[in-house]
Motif scaffolding. Structure first.
Motif, PDB file in Angstrom:
ATOM      1  N   ALA A 524       0.852  -1.195   0.000  1.00 43.68           N
ATOM      2  CA  ALA A 524       0.000   0.000   0.000  1.00 43.68           C
ATOM      3  C   ALA A 524       0.884   1.240   0.000  1.00 43.68           C
ATOM      4  CB  ALA A 524      -0.916  -0.004   1.216  1.00 43.68           C
ATOM      5  N   GLU A 525       0.728   2.070  -1.020  1.00 39.86           N
ATOM      6  CA  GLU A 525       1.479   3.324  -1.102  1.00 39.86           C
ATOM      7  C   GLU A 525       0.577   4.433  -0.570  1.00 39.86           C
ATOM      8  OE1 GLU A 525       2.505   3.457  -5.211  1.00 39.86           O
ATOM      9  OE2 GLU A 525       4.003   1.876  -5.041  1.00 39.86           O
ATOM     10  N   THR A 526       0.672   4.685   0.742  1.00 40.07           N
ATOM     11  CA  THR A 526      -0.243   5.614   1.403  1.00 40.07           C
ATOM     12  C   THR A 526       0.189   7.064   1.262  1.00 40.07           C
ATOM     13  OG1 THR A 526       0.963   5.250   3.477  1.00 40.07           O
ATOM     14  CG2 THR A 526      -0.985   3.893   3.080  1.00 40.07           C
ATOM     15  N   GLY A 527       1.342   7.317   0.650  1.00 36.22           N
ATOM     16  CA  GLY A 527       1.804   8.681   0.474  1.00 36.22           C
ATOM     17  C   GLY A 527       1.098   9.416  -0.642  1.00 36.22           C
ATOM     18  N   VAL A 528       0.240   8.726  -1.385  1.00 36.61           N
ATOM     19  CA  VAL A 528      -0.537   9.373  -2.450  1.00 36.61           C
ATOM     20  C   VAL A 528      -2.018   9.222  -2.135  1.00 36.61           C
ATOM     21  CG1 VAL A 528       1.207   8.962  -4.205  1.00 36.61           C
ATOM     22  CG2 VAL A 528      -0.560   7.244  -3.827  1.00 36.61           C
ATOM     23  N   THR A 529      -2.829  10.112  -2.705  1.00 40.30           N
ATOM     24  CA  THR A 529      -4.276  10.044  -2.526  1.00 40.30           C
ATOM     25  C   THR A 529      -4.931   9.973  -3.906  1.00 40.30           C
ATOM     26  OG1 THR A 529      -4.137  11.366  -0.515  1.00 40.30           O
ATOM     27  CG2 THR A 529      -6.286  11.193  -1.554  1.00 40.30           C
ATOM     28  N   PRO A 530      -5.762   8.954  -4.162  1.00 39.07           N
ATOM     29  CA  PRO A 530      -6.085   7.851  -3.249  1.00 39.07           C
ATOM     30  C   PRO A 530      -4.919   6.869  -3.098  1.00 39.07           C
ATOM     31  CG  PRO A 530      -7.060   7.448  -5.400  1.00 39.07           C
ATOM     32  CD  PRO A 530      -6.454   8.823  -5.473  1.00 39.07           C
ATOM     33  N   THR A 531      -4.964   6.123  -1.989  1.00 37.14           N
ATOM     34  CA  THR A 531      -3.921   5.125  -1.748  1.00 37.14           C
ATOM     35  C   THR A 531      -3.809   4.192  -2.946  1.00 37.14           C
ATOM     36  OG1 THR A 531      -4.248   5.200   0.630  1.00 37.14           O
ATOM     37  CG2 THR A 531      -3.219   3.223  -0.254  1.00 37.14           C
ATOM     38  N   ARG A 532      -2.561   3.892  -3.288  1.00 40.44           N
ATOM     39  CA  ARG A 532      -2.308   3.029  -4.439  1.00 40.44           C
ATOM     40  C   ARG A 532      -1.801   1.685  -3.936  1.00 40.44           C
ATOM     41  NH1 ARG A 532      -3.432   3.847  -9.257  1.00 40.44           N
ATOM     42  NH2 ARG A 532      -2.345   2.851 -10.979  1.00 40.44           N
ATOM     43  N   TYR A 533      -2.294   0.629  -4.533  1.00 43.00           N
ATOM     44  CA  TYR A 533      -1.919  -0.724  -4.142  1.00 43.00           C
ATOM     45  C   TYR A 533      -1.209  -1.398  -5.314  1.00 43.00           C
ATOM     46  CZ  TYR A 533      -5.417   0.307  -0.608  1.00 43.00           C
ATOM     47  OH  TYR A 533      -6.129   0.908   0.394  1.00 43.00           O
ATOM     48  N   ARG A 534      -0.249  -2.250  -4.989  1.00 41.03           N
ATOM     49  CA  ARG A 534       0.421  -2.970  -6.067  1.00 41.03           C
ATOM     50  C   ARG A 534       0.986  -4.281  -5.544  1.00 41.03           C
ATOM     51  NH1 ARG A 534       6.077  -2.502  -6.319  1.00 41.03           N
ATOM     52  NH2 ARG A 534       6.942  -1.147  -4.695  1.00 41.03           N
ATOM     53  N   LEU A 535       1.173  -5.189  -6.465  1.00 43.52           N
ATOM     54  CA  LEU A 535       1.842  -6.452  -6.176  1.00 43.52           C
ATOM     55  C   LEU A 535       3.300  -6.325  -6.593  1.00 43.52           C
ATOM     56  CD1 LEU A 535      -1.200  -7.308  -6.309  1.00 43.52           C
ATOM     57  CD2 LEU A 535      -0.429  -9.486  -7.256  1.00 43.52           C
ATOM     58  N   LEU A 536       4.192  -6.836  -5.770  1.00 42.66           N
ATOM     59  CA  LEU A 536       5.576  -6.943  -6.216  1.00 42.66           C
ATOM     60  C   LEU A 536       5.611  -7.801  -7.475  1.00 42.66           C
ATOM     61  CD1 LEU A 536       7.406  -7.577  -2.830  1.00 42.66           C
ATOM     62  CD2 LEU A 536       7.183  -5.423  -4.054  1.00 42.66           C
ATOM     63  N   GLU A 537       6.561  -7.510  -8.349  1.00 44.21           N
ATOM     64  CA  GLU A 537       6.592  -8.194  -9.646  1.00 44.21           C
ATOM     65  C   GLU A 537       6.739  -9.709  -9.493  1.00 44.21           C
ATOM     66  OE1 GLU A 537       6.024  -7.158 -12.835  1.00 44.21           O
ATOM     67  OE2 GLU A 537       5.242  -5.477 -11.702  1.00 44.21           O
ATOM     68  N   ILE A 538       7.500 -10.151  -8.492  1.00 44.14           N
ATOM     69  CA  ILE A 538       7.665 -11.600  -8.331  1.00 44.14           C
ATOM     70  C   ILE A 538       6.363 -12.241  -7.855  1.00 44.14           C
ATOM     71  CG2 ILE A 538      10.155 -11.537  -7.986  1.00 44.14           C
ATOM     72  CD1 ILE A 538       9.663 -11.617  -4.985  1.00 44.14           C
ATOM     73  N   ILE A 539       5.575 -11.506  -7.064  1.00 44.48           N
ATOM     74  CA  ILE A 539       4.278 -12.039  -6.641  1.00 44.48           C
ATOM     75  C   ILE A 539       3.302 -12.018  -7.817  1.00 44.48           C
ATOM     76  CG2 ILE A 539       2.295 -11.640  -5.131  1.00 44.48           C
ATOM     77  CD1 ILE A 539       4.217 -10.785  -2.968  1.00 44.48           C
ATOM     78  N   ARG A 540       3.381 -10.969  -8.641  1.00 40.97           N
ATOM     79  CA  ARG A 540       2.541 -10.935  -9.853  1.00 40.97           C
ATOM     80  C   ARG A 540       2.825 -12.141 -10.738  1.00 40.97           C
ATOM     81  NH1 ARG A 540       2.998  -6.609 -13.793  1.00 40.97           N
ATOM     82  NH2 ARG A 540       1.110  -7.533 -14.611  1.00 40.97           N
ATOM     83  N   ALA A 541       4.111 -12.437 -10.910  1.00 41.34           N
ATOM     84  CA  ALA A 541       4.475 -13.572 -11.769  1.00 41.34           C
ATOM     85  C   ALA A 541       3.931 -14.871 -11.191  1.00 41.34           C
ATOM     86  CB  ALA A 541       5.997 -13.642 -11.910  1.00 41.34           C
ATOM     87  N   TYR A 542       4.011 -15.031  -9.876  1.00 37.61           N
ATOM     88  CA  TYR A 542       3.497 -16.238  -9.230  1.00 37.61           C
ATOM     89  C   TYR A 542       1.984 -16.334  -9.422  1.00 37.61           C
ATOM     90  CZ  TYR A 542       2.417 -19.677  -5.634  1.00 37.61           C
ATOM     91  OH  TYR A 542       1.950 -20.778  -4.972  1.00 37.61           O
ATOM     92  N   CYS A 543       1.271 -15.220  -9.184  1.00 36.98           N
ATOM     93  CA  CYS A 543      -0.189 -15.231  -9.298  1.00 36.98           C
ATOM     94  C   CYS A 543      -0.626 -15.494 -10.734  1.00 36.98           C
ATOM     95  CB  CYS A 543      -0.765 -13.917  -8.800  1.00 36.98           C
ATOM     96  SG  CYS A 543      -0.567 -13.668  -7.015  1.00 36.98           S
ATOM     97  N   ARG A 544       0.119 -14.946 -11.705  1.00 34.98           N
ATOM     98  CA  ARG A 544      -0.216 -15.185 -13.109  1.00 34.98           C
ATOM     99  C   ARG A 544      -0.179 -16.682 -13.412  1.00 34.98           C
ATOM    100  NH1 ARG A 544       3.812 -12.729 -15.230  1.00 34.98           N
ATOM    101  NH2 ARG A 544       2.839 -10.681 -15.380  1.00 34.98           N
ATOM    102  N   GLY A 545       0.799 -17.369 -12.837  1.00 37.11           N
ATOM    103  CA  GLY A 545       0.929 -18.799 -13.101  1.00 37.11           C
ATOM    104  C   GLY A 545      -0.045 -19.657 -12.318  1.00 37.11           C
ATOM    105  N   ARG A 546      -0.646 -19.112 -11.247  1.00 35.29           N
ATOM    106  CA  ARG A 546      -1.543 -19.912 -10.397  1.00 35.29           C
ATOM    107  C   ARG A 546      -3.016 -19.528 -10.543  1.00 35.29           C
ATOM    108  NH1 ARG A 546       2.930 -21.294 -10.131  1.00 35.29           N
ATOM    109  NH2 ARG A 546       3.990 -22.530  -8.526  1.00 35.29           N
ATOM    110  N   ASP A 547      -3.303 -18.445 -11.246  1.00 35.59           N
ATOM    111  CA  ASP A 547      -4.679 -17.985 -11.399  1.00 35.59           C
ATOM    112  C   ASP A 547      -5.498 -19.067 -12.102  1.00 35.59           C
ATOM    113  OD1 ASP A 547      -7.039 -16.681 -11.799  1.00 35.59           O
ATOM    114  OD2 ASP A 547      -6.215 -15.006 -12.926  1.00 35.59           O
ATOM    115  N   PRO A 548      -6.582 -19.550 -11.471  1.00 36.81           N
ATOM    116  CA  PRO A 548      -7.378 -20.594 -12.132  1.00 36.81           C
ATOM    117  C   PRO A 548      -8.146 -20.091 -13.349  1.00 36.81           C
ATOM    118  CG  PRO A 548      -8.423 -19.879 -10.086  1.00 36.81           C
ATOM    119  CD  PRO A 548      -7.078 -19.221 -10.136  1.00 36.81           C
TER     120      PRO A 548
END
Length: 891
Positions: A524-548
């Motif tokens: 969570a990047e709370t220093g901006v409004t609205p708060t911005r959320y992101r996945l680390l790239e390695i977690i994105r890669a993992y989720c891409r491979g596991r998404d049903p």
């Protein structure tokens, strides 16, 4: 062979065709590559009751088996007076290898990994070994059965060593019942009961086995059981666990970065009794804790699975004989010390309960925990452990690569690759360590390119490292698998978002997303409004491979982008224009990803999204990207609705215009008319009036001011006819430009002033700024100082609007105004800088504004603009307009 015989070739199962062919294969595999004679095979197949012509029948079965094997038929070979089968491997071999790996890991005191290896080994069994030919393969069956029994025992030993004695007790009771004469099982059961705090039950168990052996076999227990009984009676403290590993010993590799985190920990040393290092998997929480802590009691909880095993694991490390929270608290009492609880995320509730109990009872105890989420205990202080910043990440990567390449110093190209690798891996220390190890066999360029394609393509951690997981993928899986099912499902569908997303994009409420942030799988990047959320790239890669349902996640992301674009692009023409541009700029990676996905999945949608963004591409400074995506969308959706195609062609026209391709811009505008006319609905009518406005701008820039004036009047008339009065003032601004170009300066300036007032009243700041720019150009020949003032007003508004391209366009005109105002050197410096910036953005302002370019050639004739000064950023270029020289000239 660990069950009914099954054969695969190149990963595909083969239908052997019935029980006799299976027995034939079983006999040949049991021979372990040796040839079996025809008589031996006949005996194996028919067990003393052969057919009338066994040799002929055997040959028939061999032929049928070869046909079944297909491309692998050469594996069945004629040898001497019989046959042999050459195979790459069997599940029995794989079982034995996995069991051997488990024993090696257990000997190295890595019980959690050993347990996984033993589980993998035993999972290969589907029934009895060589089930299709039990008598013929009796020796192999006996060997495998014994190895299986030993593996069951070693697996239970690993489970106990990993700290899960309570869970092992139930399995051991079943194991001793299944094979009551295997003394190793009784030994493990006694040990597990003792480590669970059941000393009396442990001694009773040893009495049970003593009586069983005496009654059934007339023998005494072996030395191991007798020794265990003596140690139980003596309450030998070493029975609580084998000599524990000592991960608190300082690692051998250099520790880099984390200055701020270490300072925060030092500051909390005297004030906080419970500090938790919180961060994503692989961020280096354990290493940071070890670097900070002085001689802690280090409890590695990654290997502990059951809640009931937390207190016993702590008791072993602090040297307490009992294994209950009360026993630990009593033993520690007033003793000072630091308890380091590592990897608490899968046991937060029992760890929190134990910590609260100990801190309440032991006033001189401090606790330092590492976890992917807070423990939630009153008084807990959190120290976030984020990924390393780019500089530290590159320094760590460089240090680790140097360790495996003695004397290596990165070249300039390799330094760039190091930054690419660090960026691709989000500065996660574990990932950087694993990437550096790959540099032994890959160049840094190859490694960077590999990680762009597949971020999880890294090996295992080095022996002796503190990481609780052997691979990056295992570390991520650990985090993801701990999530509740609903949270895990939410996480797995967030991977299509590029560059982050706001809460409204996630399709979930704040509580659900907060849970993912708390567990360090979403940032969570709370220093901006609205708060911005992101996945680390390695977690994105993992989720891409596991998404049903990856296609469904992509489609949901594209729908959100389309809704966003349809909501905000109309605002580009009104008072919220600046806000809309900033939102769309923030979401540019998502816009790009959605359009590129829809180019294949739904080309008409891609065309609509890209076309709606026409003003954003132009005003936001995204010329090359806009042209690329608009061109691809137009090519991919030739049958899309006319309004969508016309809008896209209008966008192509404006972008080609600012890029200096005037012929291409003219062709695009002609295509707009051809596609659009006659306008069939409100959307098409607005586009028609807008196209006339573009046409006026185009002809005015090329010096055809008469046509520019005609098109401006037509645009205004069309807007009035269509009931779109809000469009009239922009056409009025075009008319003022055209009149000034025709030499009717006073009338042109009057019309421009009227247009500025009207657009300002409507909140169309961008259009007002264009009017100011037109006013500056109309005033230049007679009053360059007044023109400079108008340019300044235009630039101020363009910057407020985040209108990057038009800022450069205004500065382009300002360079001429400076020269005419008696500051040719400043004008030349500014023009050179503007051209450099424009070239980088894909603009050609001279080609796009031939009339302005002619004036520039006149005032800068003979000036070498390439040598007109250093490169300047936007602030420095604008500062040239506000120097004391100009104020003096105006005074």
């Amino acid at each position: 062979m660990l069950g009914p015989t099954e054969v695969e070739a190149d990963g595909a199962p083969i239908d052997l065709g019935g029980p006799l062919p299976r027995r034939l294969v079983t006999a040949l595999v049991a021979a372990d590559g040796r040839a079996l004679s025809d008589d031996t095979l006949a005996e194996a197949l028919w067990s003393g009751a052969p057919p009338a012509s066994p040799a002929v029948s055997l040959q028939a079965y061999v032929s049928r088996l070869r046909r079944s094997l297909g491309p692998a038929r050469e594996a069945l070979q004629r040898a001497g007076g019989g046959y042999r089968l050459v195979v790459d491997g069997t599940d029995a071999d794989q079982f034995a290898a996995a069991a051997e790996r488990g024993r090696a890991l257990l000997a190295e005191e890595r019980p959690a990994e050993a347990l996984r290896a033993f589980d993998a080994a035993l999972a290969r069994w589907r029934g009895e070994a060589f089930a299709d030919l039990p008598e013929f393969a009796a020796p192999a069956r006996a060997r495998l059965a014994e190895l299986r029994a030993v593996t069951v025992e070693e697996r239970l030993a690993a489970r106990i060593a990993a700290g899960d004695s309570p869970g092992a007790v139930g399995e051991l009771e079943l194991a001793v019942h299944a094979e009551p004469y295997r003394e190793r099982r009784w030994e493990l059961l006694g040990l597990a009961l003792y480590r669970t705090g059941r000393q009396a039950d442990a001694l009773a168990t040893l009495r049970r086995v003593r009586a069983l052996l005496a009654d059934d076999l007339g023998i005494d227990p072996g030395p191991a059981l007798q020794q265990l009984e003596s140690r139980l009676l003596a309450q030998d403290p070493r029975l609580l666990l084998p000599t524990p590993p000592a991960p608190a010993v300082r690692p051998l590799s250099a520790f880099l970065g984390r200055t701020a985190e270490l300072a925060a920990l030092r500051e909390l040393d005297g004030t906080a009794r419970l500090v938790t290092l919180v961060g994503p998997g692989g961020a280096g929480k354990t290493r940071l804790a070890i670097e900070h802590a002085e001689a802690p009691w280090f409890v590695r909880l990654a290997d502990v699975r059951a809640a009931a095993s937390v207190a016993p694991a702590v008791a072993v490390v602090v040297g307490v004989r009992g294994s209950t929270p009360d026993a630990i608290a009593t033993a520690l009492a007033d003793r000072p010390g630091l308890l380091l609880l590592d990897n608490c995320e899968h046991l937060t509730a029992p760890v929190a309960d134990l910590v609260l109990h100990l801190l309440t009872r032991c006033p001189r105890l401090r606790v330092l925990a590492t976890s992917r989420e807070p423990l939630g205990v009153d008084g807990e202080r959190l120290v976030p452990v984020a990924p390393l910043p780019p500089g530290d990440a590159v320094a760590l990567l460089t240090d680790r690569v140097t360790a495996i390449r003695p004397g290596w110093r990165p070249t300039a190209a390799e330094a760039t690759d190091l930054h690419r690798i660090a960026t691709a891996l989000d500065g996660i220390p574990l990932a950087l360590e694993l990437a550096a190890a790959r540099a032994r066999v890959l160049s840094l360029t190859e490694l960077a390119e590999l990680l762009v394609r597949e971020k999880l393509a890294l090996g295992e951690v080095a022996r002796g490292a503190l990481a609780p997981h052997q691979t990056l993928e295992a570390a991520i899986a650990w985090s993801v698998d701990l999530l509740p099912p609903a949270d895990r499902a939410l996480l797995l569908r967030l991977w299509p978002f590029e560059g982050g997303f706001p809460l409204t994009a996630a399709g979930a409420d704040l509580d659900a997303l907060s849970g993912l942030v708390a567990r360090s799988v979403v940032v969570a990047e709370t220093g901006v409004t609205p708060t911005r959320y992101r996945l680390l790239e390695i977690i994105r890669a993992y989720c891409r491979g596991r998404d049903p349902d990856p296609a469904g996640s992509r489609d949901a992301h594209a729908r959100w982008v389309r809704d966003l674009v349809e909501h905000w692009t109309p605002a580009l023409s009104g008072p919220r224009s600046a806000h809309a541009i900033r939102i769309l700029n923030r979401e540019l990676p998502n816009l790009r990803a959605a359009i590129e996905h829809q180019l294949t999945a739904a080309p008409a949608d891609a065309l609509r999204i890209a076309g709606l963004l026409e003003w954003f591409w132009y005003r936001g400074g995204h010329v090359a990207e806009g042209l690329r995506l608009l061109g691809a969308a137009l090519a991919g959706a030739p049958d899309a609705p006319a309004a969508d195609r016309a809008r896209a062609w209008a966008g192509v026209g404006t972008l080609r215009f600012i890029a200096g391709d005037l012929h291409g811009a003219h062709q695009a505008l002609e295509t707009v008319y051809r596609v659009l006319l006659p306008p069939a609905d409100r959307e098409s009518r607005i586009l028609h009036a807008q196209a006339l406005y573009y046409d006026s701008l185009f002809h005015g820039a090329t010096g055809d001011f008469a046509t520019a004036a005609d098109r401006a009047r037509e645009s205004m008339a069309a807007a009035r006819d269509y009931g779109e009065e809000w469009m009239v003032p922009t056409g009025l601004g075009c008319l003022g430009n055209a009149l000034a170009g025709l030499g009717r300066l006073d009338e042109g300036r009057r019309v421009l002033t009227e247009a500025i007032a009207a657009t300002t009243a409507l909140g169309q700041g961008w259009a007002a700024a264009l009017g100011e720019l037109g006013l500056a150009r109309a005033t230049l020949p007679t009053d360059p100082h007044t023109a400079l003032a108008a340019v300044r007003r235009a630039i101020r508004e363009f910057r407020t609007q985040d209108d990057i391209n038009n800022v450069l366009t205004a500065l382009h005109t300002a360079s001429q105004a400076l020269a005419l105002a008696g500051r040719p050197r400043d004008g030349a410096t500014l023009l050179a800088a503007v051209r450099r910036h424009a070239q980088r953005r894909g603009l050609d302002l001279d080609q796009a504004n031939p009339a302005v370019a002619a004036g520039l050639r006149e005032v800068f004739a003979g000036v070498d603009l390439d040598a007109a000064g250093p490169a300047l950023d936007e602030e420095a270029m604008i500062a040239i307009l506000d120097t004391d020289q100009d104020h003096h000239l105006r005074r």
